[in-house]
Design an enzyme around this catalytic site. Sequence first.
Site, PDB file in Angstrom:
ATOM      1  N   ASP A  44       0.408  -8.918 -11.701  1.00 20.69           N
ATOM      2  CA  ASP A  44       0.543  -8.237 -10.408  1.00 20.69           C
ATOM      3  C   ASP A  44       1.890  -7.554 -10.157  1.00 20.69           C
ATOM      4  O   ASP A  44       2.930  -8.129 -10.456  1.00 20.69           O
ATOM      5  CB  ASP A  44       0.410  -9.250  -9.264  1.00 20.69           C
ATOM      6  CG  ASP A  44      -0.684 -10.250  -9.487  1.00 20.69           C
ATOM      7  OD1 ASP A  44      -1.548 -10.002 -10.334  1.00 20.69           O
ATOM      8  OD2 ASP A  44      -0.673 -11.288  -8.807  1.00 20.69           O
ATOM      9  N   GLN A  60       4.908  -9.536 -11.773  1.00 20.60           N
ATOM     10  CA  GLN A  60       4.707 -10.844 -12.397  1.00 20.60           C
ATOM     11  C   GLN A  60       4.990 -10.674 -13.873  1.00 20.60           C
ATOM     12  O   GLN A  60       4.354  -9.847 -14.546  1.00 20.60           O
ATOM     13  CB  GLN A  60       3.260 -11.304 -12.171  1.00 20.60           C
ATOM     14  CG  GLN A  60       2.999 -11.792 -10.775  1.00 20.60           C
ATOM     15  CD  GLN A  60       3.654 -13.151 -10.522  1.00 20.60           C
ATOM     16  OE1 GLN A  60       3.108 -14.167 -10.879  1.00 20.60           O
ATOM     17  NE2 GLN A  60       4.822 -13.157  -9.911  1.00 20.60           N
ATOM     18  N   PHE A 100       5.457 -16.921  -8.245  1.00 20.16           N
ATOM     19  CA  PHE A 100       4.214 -16.147  -8.162  1.00 20.16           C
ATOM     20  C   PHE A 100       4.406 -14.921  -7.264  1.00 20.16           C
ATOM     21  O   PHE A 100       5.480 -14.666  -6.721  1.00 20.16           O
ATOM     22  CB  PHE A 100       3.088 -17.041  -7.623  1.00 20.16           C
ATOM     23  CG  PHE A 100       2.370 -17.831  -8.699  1.00 20.16           C
ATOM     24  CD1 PHE A 100       2.910 -17.980  -9.976  1.00 20.16           C
ATOM     25  CD2 PHE A 100       1.135 -18.420  -8.444  1.00 20.16           C
ATOM     26  CE1 PHE A 100       2.247 -18.693 -10.971  1.00 20.16           C
ATOM     27  CE2 PHE A 100       0.454 -19.136  -9.428  1.00 20.16           C
ATOM     28  CZ  PHE A 100       1.007 -19.277 -10.689  1.00 20.16           C
ATOM     29  N   GLU A 223      -7.209 -13.610  -3.518  1.00 21.10           N
ATOM     30  CA  GLU A 223      -5.809 -13.518  -3.920  1.00 21.10           C
ATOM     31  C   GLU A 223      -5.197 -12.230  -3.362  1.00 21.10           C
ATOM     32  O   GLU A 223      -5.919 -11.339  -2.895  1.00 21.10           O
ATOM     33  CB  GLU A 223      -5.690 -13.485  -5.453  1.00 21.10           C
ATOM     34  CG  GLU A 223      -6.250 -14.727  -6.136  1.00 21.10           C
ATOM     35  CD  GLU A 223      -6.062 -14.739  -7.657  1.00 21.10           C
ATOM     36  OE1 GLU A 223      -5.656 -15.780  -8.180  1.00 21.10           O
ATOM     37  OE2 GLU A 223      -6.331 -13.710  -8.319  1.00 21.10           O
TER      38      GLU A 223
HETATM   39  C1  FRU Z   1      -3.321 -12.663  -9.077  1.00 16.31           C
HETATM   40  C2  FRU Z   1      -2.573 -13.974  -9.270  1.00 16.31           C
HETATM   41  C3  FRU Z   1      -1.908 -14.372  -7.966  1.00 16.31           C
HETATM   42  C4  FRU Z   1      -0.771 -15.211  -8.427  1.00 16.31           C
HETATM   43  C5  FRU Z   1      -0.358 -14.534  -9.703  1.00 16.31           C
HETATM   44  C6  FRU Z   1       0.173 -15.456 -10.750  1.00 16.31           C
HETATM   45  O1  FRU Z   1      -3.444 -11.890 -10.205  1.00 16.31           O
HETATM   46  O2  FRU Z   1      -3.442 -14.958  -9.735  1.00 16.31           O
HETATM   47  O3  FRU Z   1      -2.770 -15.003  -7.061  1.00 16.31           O
HETATM   48  O4  FRU Z   1       0.262 -15.245  -7.493  1.00 16.31           O
HETATM   49  O5  FRU Z   1      -1.497 -13.857 -10.193  1.00 16.31           O
HETATM   50  O6  FRU Z   1       0.696 -14.753 -11.835  1.00 16.31           O
END
Ligand code: FRU
Length: 510
Positions: A44, A60, A100, A223
């Site tokens: 993300d 991420q 996250f 999410e």
């Molecule tokens: C969505 C997710 C989020 C989380 C992140 C972890 O793609 O699962 O909910 O914060 O990726 O990398």
Amino acid sequence: MAKKRPSLTVGVLLLLFGASAFCAHNERYRPQFHFSPRTNWTNDPCGLVYAFGKYHLFFQHNPFANRWGHMSWGHAVSTDLVHWSQLPVAIPEGKKVAIFTGSSVFDRKNTSGLCKSKQGCIVSIYTGETPKTAGTPERQTQNLAVSQDGRTWTKYADNPVLDLGRGDSRDPKVFWYAPAKRWIMVIVLANERKVSIFSSPNLKHWHHESDFGPQGATRGVWECPDLYSLPVPGHTGETRWILKVGLNPARVPGGSGEQYFIGRFDGTHFRNDNPSGDIHWLDYGRDSYCELTFNNEPKGQTPRMIGWMDNWDYAGVAPTLPWRGAMTLPKALSLAEVNGSLALVQKPVEQLRSLRGDAFEYEGANEADLNRKVAAWPHRSQSFELDATIRLGAAKQIVWRLLQGKNDETLVGYDALKQELFVDRSHCANAHFSKAFPSRTTAPLKIGNGRLRLHIFVDRSSIEVFAQGGRIAMTNLTFPTPSSTGLSLDSSDEIGSIHLKISKLRSIWK
Ligand code: FRU
């Protein structure tokens, strides 16, 4: 004095370094005008914010390997949303706490008391995830990290700022809600398919206001929520709020995807304008996830959003090296009235025009002539923009055959009988690295006066399609042979007319 010549080993090293620097961002499948990290994994985007004269994109990131893990916030900046410079990791994983997804705000008035100068500071709000151990369940809490300069971040000493005692409360999107002079935070209660709304005067103390959901699509965990307002066209001063959520898995043909609700937000509650069972997909392709909007954009700027161009079904085994994962194009958002109700419209940002190079244009109705001319066009590549308006005439189906080689191609087409837009990547060269990858994605699309407008962005391993001025978005990865630059139009019967412009797009990487 005679200059000392470099030794053979130094020479070889220099050569290798030179070659690898030259090859940076030019490996097989590497997107040329989308952001992807130099090396290693990304999922993300997070923390999108305009601050200190730059757009900040965090993502991420696993700084150590080409797979998910060691979650940290990678960081890149841009002045035009198109050219990105990657900076050092902004928020690294903590001791047994992964960083996250979340968001960043610009705390201009120092409401948090965390800014050290009058100019304000960036406060990033992220989910800290402590994985489950033998004796303790997984824990997800909301936390702050502060930057005084847009380059380095310090985690807040009194973290977490919100702990619901759960293992599925994550992905805070925080923004300033001027009418109540409060910060608003939306997070998901992932397993319950709910979005939980909180407010705060200072980013540190949060008050629970309400929960929304489950509504719409509820198959997978929820999410990456986002909440923002857009003007209603034709009704000066009126706005509607968009609540967007990702869900995994989403729908046929599977994997992660996203939906949005249109409604009203009064500072405490979000109310859906449509029946709770209605589903509005954000993107009909398989590779758009966790699309989030920027905070603190210059006044009057319509919201712009970037997503992760991938799918949890196969992201972990995608055939790219030394990186995995890329972002979608940045897209400007607006509302339009479609068949009597409001719908979200997405348009790639105008700044992308600065990348346009050699162009091919055609106007007429002779498909064979068009195809002959495109085949002879010397500037065909795997990174280009195709903008076509077609009057279908007698044609019941039209198909753009893209990234075409001897044995591979990806199709983008329209079926007038089914009134359906489609992208079929099942015949790209490398479709079988995962059983979940080959697919034909479709979107319902009625074309009013018979004119089909397709704006397509191809970037080596991705195809983003915007139909009818952005009313439908369809984002898909595809893995062609690098030499497959063939392109042609194929229609079932004679088309009425076509107006076409193909522009080669320059790489954003030096
Ligand atoms: C969505 C997710 C989020 C989380 C992140 C972890 O793609 O699962 O909910 O914060 O990726 O990398």
